[in-house]
Design a protein around this motif. Sequence first.
Motif, PDB file in Angstrom:
ATOM      1  N   ARG A 256      51.391  25.666  33.719  1.00 50.75           N
ATOM      2  CA  ARG A 256      50.271  24.633  33.248  1.00 50.75           C
ATOM      3  C   ARG A 256      49.566  24.292  34.491  1.00 50.75           C
ATOM      4  O   ARG A 256      48.360  23.780  34.223  1.00 50.75           O
ATOM      5  N   PHE A 257      50.075  24.319  35.644  1.00 52.25           N
ATOM      6  CA  PHE A 257      49.483  24.132  37.202  1.00 52.25           C
ATOM      7  C   PHE A 257      49.212  25.406  37.958  1.00 52.25           C
ATOM      8  O   PHE A 257      49.898  26.181  37.806  1.00 52.25           O
TER       9      PHE A 257
ATOM     10  N   ASP B 207      53.465  13.451  33.726  1.00 49.29           N
ATOM     11  CA  ASP B 207      52.778  14.174  34.880  1.00 49.29           C
ATOM     12  C   ASP B 207      52.111  12.911  35.513  1.00 49.29           C
ATOM     13  O   ASP B 207      51.690  13.118  36.691  1.00 49.29           O
TER      14      ASP B 207
ATOM     15  N   ARG C 142      41.452  18.554  37.769  1.00 49.21           N
ATOM     16  CA  ARG C 142      41.356  19.556  39.031  1.00 49.21           C
ATOM     17  C   ARG C 142      41.614  18.625  40.469  1.00 49.21           C
ATOM     18  O   ARG C 142      40.319  17.815  40.345  1.00 49.21           O
TER      19      ARG C 142
ATOM     20  N   TYR D 139      55.737  27.254  42.353  1.00 42.52           N
ATOM     21  CA  TYR D 139      55.838  26.078  41.270  1.00 42.52           C
ATOM     22  C   TYR D 139      57.061  25.426  40.943  1.00 42.52           C
ATOM     23  O   TYR D 139      58.035  26.153  40.888  1.00 42.52           O
TER      24      TYR D 139
ATOM     25  N   LEU E   7      44.428  22.023  42.962  1.00 40.27           N
ATOM     26  CA  LEU E   7      45.440  21.919  42.200  1.00 40.27           C
ATOM     27  C   LEU E   7      44.883  21.996  40.432  1.00 40.27           C
ATOM     28  O   LEU E   7      44.415  20.619  40.259  1.00 40.27           O
ATOM     29  N   GLN E   8      44.555  22.844  39.877  1.00 44.78           N
ATOM     30  CA  GLN E   8      44.256  22.796  38.754  1.00 44.78           C
ATOM     31  C   GLN E   8      45.613  22.802  37.599  1.00 44.78           C
ATOM     32  O   GLN E   8      46.468  23.184  37.721  1.00 44.78           O
ATOM     33  N   MET E   9      45.024  21.293  36.869  1.00 46.64           N
ATOM     34  CA  MET E   9      46.369  20.879  36.090  1.00 46.64           C
ATOM     35  C   MET E   9      45.763  21.039  34.545  1.00 46.64           C
ATOM     36  O   MET E   9      45.030  20.289  34.241  1.00 46.64           O
TER      37      MET E   9
ATOM     38  N   SER F  11      42.962  18.255  31.115  1.00 47.80           N
ATOM     39  CA  SER F  11      42.947  18.978  32.429  1.00 47.80           C
ATOM     40  C   SER F  11      42.296  18.016  33.268  1.00 47.80           C
ATOM     41  O   SER F  11      41.243  17.139  33.074  1.00 47.80           O
TER      42      SER F  11
ATOM     43  N   VAL G 291      56.081  22.199  35.990  1.00 47.04           N
ATOM     44  CA  VAL G 291      54.458  22.421  35.974  1.00 47.04           C
ATOM     45  C   VAL G 291      54.258  23.861  35.815  1.00 47.04           C
ATOM     46  O   VAL G 291      53.014  24.308  35.595  1.00 47.04           O
TER      47      VAL G 291
END
Length: 125
Positions: free
Chosen positions: A67-68, A90, A19, A60, A81-83, A17, A64
Amino acid sequence: QVQLVESGGGLVQPGGSLRLSCAVSGFTLDSYAMGWFRQAPGKEREGVSCISADKGNTFYADSVKGRFTISRDIAKNTVYLQMNFLKPEDTAVYYCAATRYPVSLSLVPAYYDYWGQGTQVTVSS
């Protein structure tokens, strides 16, 4: 003067992850809609996610979704943007962008008026 500054990129293993943050100045997040975009080498810039200014509605890209997560802190003038569950595909330079249309939920780059300088995200083992 409008400015957008991204941060938070880096190298992460698949499944990990990150951010990303986008600090803005010269306008407020309840007046401009915001988007996250990415561009991989040799590919066109593509929209990842966006958030409207008025109600904070989000949208979205299919690639993504789930997931995002895009979010914003109006008091801090920052968009995130939390990934999660990152994949090698990606990998790209990620950009935040602002549009003067507050209700916009577009992932078309041409609709955006201001852009940050980008932050590199690399997903690799």
